[in-house]
Design a protein around this motif. Structure first.
Motif, short mmCIF file in Angstrom:
data_model
loop_
_atom_site.label_atom_id
_atom_site.label_comp_id
_atom_site.label_asym_id
_atom_site.label_seq_id
_atom_site.Cartn_x
_atom_site.Cartn_y
_atom_site.Cartn_z
N LEU A 181 0.90 -1.18 0.04
CA LEU A 181 0.20 -0.14 -0.04
C LEU A 181 1.00 1.21 0.16
CD1 LEU A 181 -2.71 -1.21 2.60
CD2 LEU A 181 -2.60 -1.56 0.07
N ASP A 182 0.88 2.06 -1.12
CA ASP A 182 1.73 3.10 -1.18
C ASP A 182 1.20 4.21 -0.61
OD1 ASP A 182 3.16 5.21 -2.20
OD2 ASP A 182 3.14 4.80 -4.47
N MET A 183 2.00 4.89 0.59
CA MET A 183 1.66 5.73 1.59
C MET A 183 1.52 7.17 0.84
SD MET A 183 0.44 4.21 3.91
CE MET A 183 0.11 5.66 4.75
N GLN A 184 2.32 7.30 -0.40
CA GLN A 184 2.41 8.44 -1.20
C GLN A 184 1.01 8.77 -2.10
OE1 GLN A 184 4.72 10.73 -0.15
NE2 GLN A 184 5.14 9.22 1.21
N ALA A 185 0.46 7.63 -2.45
CA ALA A 185 -0.73 7.54 -3.51
C ALA A 185 -2.03 7.61 -2.63
CB ALA A 185 -0.41 6.33 -4.49
N ILE A 186 -2.05 7.22 -1.32
CA ILE A 186 -3.11 6.97 -0.64
C ILE A 186 -3.51 8.13 0.34
CG2 ILE A 186 -4.39 5.30 1.08
CD1 ILE A 186 -2.57 3.09 0.14
N LYS A 187 -4.72 8.62 0.17
CA LYS A 187 -5.20 9.62 1.11
C LYS A 187 -5.41 9.06 2.68
CE LYS A 187 -7.12 12.88 -2.18
NZ LYS A 187 -8.25 13.61 -2.59
N VAL A 211 6.68 4.72 3.46
CA VAL A 211 6.15 5.56 4.60
C VAL A 211 7.58 6.64 4.80
CG1 VAL A 211 5.98 5.27 7.09
CG2 VAL A 211 5.21 3.54 5.59
N GLU A 212 7.10 7.79 4.96
CA GLU A 212 7.95 8.75 5.21
C GLU A 212 7.90 9.72 6.53
OE1 GLU A 212 8.76 11.14 1.65
OE2 GLU A 212 9.10 9.50 0.51
N ALA A 215 3.63 10.02 11.39
CA ALA A 215 2.32 10.11 11.18
C ALA A 215 1.70 8.89 10.40
CB ALA A 215 1.51 11.47 10.70
N GLN A 216 2.22 8.85 9.08
CA GLN A 216 2.08 7.62 8.44
C GLN A 216 2.17 6.30 8.82
OE1 GLN A 216 4.55 8.63 4.98
NE2 GLN A 216 2.88 9.79 3.89
N TYR A 217 3.27 6.08 9.76
CA TYR A 217 3.68 4.84 10.66
C TYR A 217 2.36 4.72 11.45
CZ TYR A 217 5.59 1.85 14.17
OH TYR A 217 5.75 1.05 14.88
N TYR A 231 11.50 5.59 3.65
CA TYR A 231 12.41 6.34 4.19
C TYR A 231 12.61 6.83 5.68
CZ TYR A 231 14.24 7.06 -0.54
OH TYR A 231 14.58 6.70 -1.73
N TRP A 232 11.31 6.62 6.32
CA TRP A 232 11.44 6.89 7.87
C TRP A 232 11.92 5.80 8.44
CZ3 TRP A 232 8.37 5.43 12.13
CH2 TRP A 232 8.33 6.40 13.22
N PHE A 233 12.16 4.61 8.00
CA PHE A 233 12.79 3.57 8.47
C PHE A 233 14.27 3.38 8.06
CE2 PHE A 233 8.23 2.60 8.41
CZ PHE A 233 8.16 2.21 9.76
#
Length: 448
Positions: A181-187, A211-212, A215-217, A231-233
């Motif tokens: 699930l692409d966190m840059q493409a999902i609202k 995941v960058e 908050a996303q994590y 990149y957050w990890f």
């Protein structure tokens, strides 16, 4: 002292290949690189592979996604997919690159039918299957299902991105082991419904990728997602591994032997005359991706384990990743002479089961020169018996006196030669005759 044969030096050593330090499996220790690095011209003796960790909610590494960085081209083909997997599990050394972790490999649809996958143990690899273009017809999507089914039947796990949740891919969904699930493409407001749909309509494990931010994590963790990438990890990091690639002429000779269904002995003889072929074969067959439970240390055993069909496929893959040159001929020639001379000398003094290992000591005694790295690093990437490693690395054990005598035959040092021959209680005549036979044998091989 009788005049003995003198062997000239091996000539200029190849330029050392740059090798990156082996990296820790902890993502935080990886060296970050740019998000979309522009490939630079690289030494063709380097296999350069980027890896990015996939971690669980405790930030423990679950696996690594691999990306090819060895070529300047951004285009991916079935051939480049095969080369990436081949390099990852043989040239780069799977233990350095991924250890015991799961490997995620991006594939083109053409490469999913590639014979190279038959060389790999399915338990070790997750195949990332891309969606088809939006213009693809339902019939074309349906037509891919038999290939995907066949891969699952063989034990491969398949990963898809969130496009597989679209209605058009309904029949692909049961085949998924992972859905990214692409966190840059999902609202954010759609994350919950997507995770819920994924878990209710498939057996797949969701992976939150790209995941960058914290908050996303936290969002995906609250939804029960267990695996993460981004990149957050950990940023992608590079593994650079030196390689020795056989000449294409040597690989063609191997392919021709296999196509003629030559005997195991004939193929073993070819491996004996070309250290680069034998080194690559042993390193590949003992890689974690091949899935054997024991180490293979003899050429004959390696050929028997692979069988002619898989040996042909291995050679064909090796051809696609090799160059026209290879190691300087003088280096390989000297290695072959050393192997044959040690084999002949050992046959006089050691039990028959040790004679093959004596050949291996001689033929691999120049691995450090071929790879341009210290011998201990060279030996890290190939499985060899302890007695062979002791001789090559420590100058000790049963084969050490034979290696010392073999090297003395090249040096022109009369004192060293006499001391080494006396240690084995061999006469000048015996050593000279064996050396002449070894030189003649090696010349005959290179001429053939």
């Amino acid at each position: 002292m009788a005049t003995r044969l003198r062997r000239s030096g091996i000539g200029a050593a190849p330029s050392p290949c740059t090798t990156a330090d082996a990296m820790s499996s902890t993502p935080a220790q990886d060296t970050p690189v740019a998000a979309s690095p522009a490939p630079e011209p690289v030494d063709e003796n380097l296999a350069i592979i980027a890896r990015q960790a996939i971690v669980n909610e405790n930030r423990e590494v679950y696996g690594y996604e691999l990306f090819d960085r060895s070529t300047a081209s951004d285009s991916r083909t079935a051939a480049s997919d095969a080369a990436l997997l081949f390099n990852a599990l043989s040239y780069a050394g799977a233990e350095i690159l991924v250890g015991k972790k799961t490997v995620f490999i991006n594939c083109t649809h053409d490469s999913l039918s590639g014979a190279h996958l038959e060389l790999i143990h399915p338990d070790k690899v997750v195949l990332e299957v891309p969606p088809l273009p939006y213009s693809t017809t339902p019939e074309d999507i349906q037509a891919r299902i038999p290939t995907l089914h066949a891969l699952r039947e063989r034990g491969f796990r398949l990963a898809f991105d969130q496009q597989v949740l679209r209605r058009a891919y309904t029949q692909w969904l049961p085949l998924a082991s992972f859905i990214k699930l692409d966190m840059q493409a999902i609202k954010p407001e759609f994350a919950g419904p997507l995770v819920q749909f994924t878990t209710q309509h498939s057996q797949a494990t969701p992976i939150a990728e790209k995941v960058e931010t914290a908050a996303q994590y936290e969002l995906m963790r609250s939804l029960g997602v267990k695996l993460y990438q981004g990149y957050w990890f950990a940023s992608p990091s590079l593994v650079k591994a030196s390689t020795i690639r056989p000449t294409q002429a040597a690989i063609i000779e191997l392919i021709n032997l296999v196509r003629r269904q030559a005997s195991t002995g004939a193929i073993e003889n070819l491996l004996k005359k070309d250290p680069t072929l034998s080194f690559n074969l042993l390193r590949f067959i003992n890689s974690s991706g091949f899935g054997l439970s024991c180490e293979i240390t003899s050429f004959r055993h390696a050929v028997m384990i692979l069988g002619l069909q898989r040996l042909f496929r291995w050679a064909a893959l090796l051809m696609t990743t090799s160059r026209a040159g290879g190691a300087p001929p003088a280096v390989g020639q000297t290695a072959v002479v050393r192997g044959r001379l040690m084999e002949l000398l050992a046959a006089e003094l050691l039990p028959p089961e040790e004679v093959d290992n004596a050949f291996v000591v001689g033929v691999f005694s120049l691995l450090d020169t071929m790879l341009g790295v210290p011998m201990d690093k060279a030996l890290d990437s190939v499985a060899l018996p302890k007695s062979v490693v002791d001789a090559l690395l420590h100058g000790s054990g049963i084969f050490a006196p034979f290696l010392a005598l073999t090297m003395a035959c090249e040096s022109g040092d009369e004192v060293s030669f006499a001391r080494s021959a006396n240690a084995l209680q061999l006469s000048n005549r015996q050593v000279n005759w064996a050396h002449l036979q070894a030189l003649t044998w090696a010349e005959g091989l290179s001429a053939g």
